[in-house]
Write a protein that holds these residues in place. Structure first.
Motif: not given
Length: 215
Positions: A215, A212, A48
């Protein structure tokens, strides 16, 4: 790469066991045996991290098939494979770096591999044994001949997509850590169009089940 090879062998075994199980089975089409598996290779990697924005896609698909075991003609359009990986990376919000001289500036290095395996097994009937072993009853002589042996081949294939930490590309003579990989495996049977479509769907599924990465 050793880990992926072991994983592929495991998926191949599953496919063989499915086909050799007792009938009837619920699967009706070759595609019913397709499977997709994804994993974070480096659990502590921060997917992330907003700074991760770019990728470099290797322009050649690595063919892992052993030419001494199986014909290396994979019957899959490798250009389409690369294009589909590129499309998924772009749709996930990444920007591609196309200049190989700038590859070390990319956040991800994307590698694509394909494999195919021939899995042979033998079946036989006749010979000594079974109800034919009861000689002297008038119906026991049916099976006292050499057994008939048939050899069958279950051909399986896989598509592997890997994300490597591009920021460590500049570390020469060091292993570049793989942070994520996806594997699509199934029976390598059907027309070229069928094989291509199933391979491309497997790539799409890798990204669908890895939200995950977006973006």
């Amino acid at each position: 790469m050793k880990k992926l090879t072991k994983l592929f062998k495991g998926l191949t075994l599953v496919a063989v066991l499915l086909l050799s199980a007792c009938y009837p089975i619920s699967q009706e089409f070759v595609s019913d045996f397709d499977s997709v598996f994804t994993e974070k290779s480096e659990p502590d990697f921060d997917f992330e991290n907003p700074a991760i924005q770019t990728y470099y896609l290797a322009d050649t698909v690595i063919v892992l098939t052993d030419p001494n075991v199986s014909d290396t003609n994979l019957e899959v359009d490798l250009d389409q494979v690369l294009a589909r990986v590129r499309t998924n990376m772009n749709q996930a919000g990444y920007t591609e770096i196309t200049n190989i001289n700038q590859a070390t500036q990319a956040d991800y290095l994307v590698l694509v591999s394909v494999n195919r395996s021939d899995n042979y097994f033998n079946t036989w009937w006749g010979g000594w044994g079974g109800w034919g072993g009861w000689g002297g009853w008038g119906w026991g002589g049916c099976c006292f001949f050499p057994p008939v042996v048939t050899t069958s081949n279950i051909r399986t294939g896989s598509i592997i997509v890997e994300l490597l930490d591009g920021k460590r590309l500049s570390q020469r003579n060091q292993n570049i850590p793989e942070v994520w990989y996806g594997v699509g495996a199934g029976l390598f049977q059907g027309s070229n169009t069928n094989l291509n479509n199933r391979t491309l769907r497997a790539i799409d599924q890798m990204f669908i089940q890895s939200p995950y990465l977006k973006r």
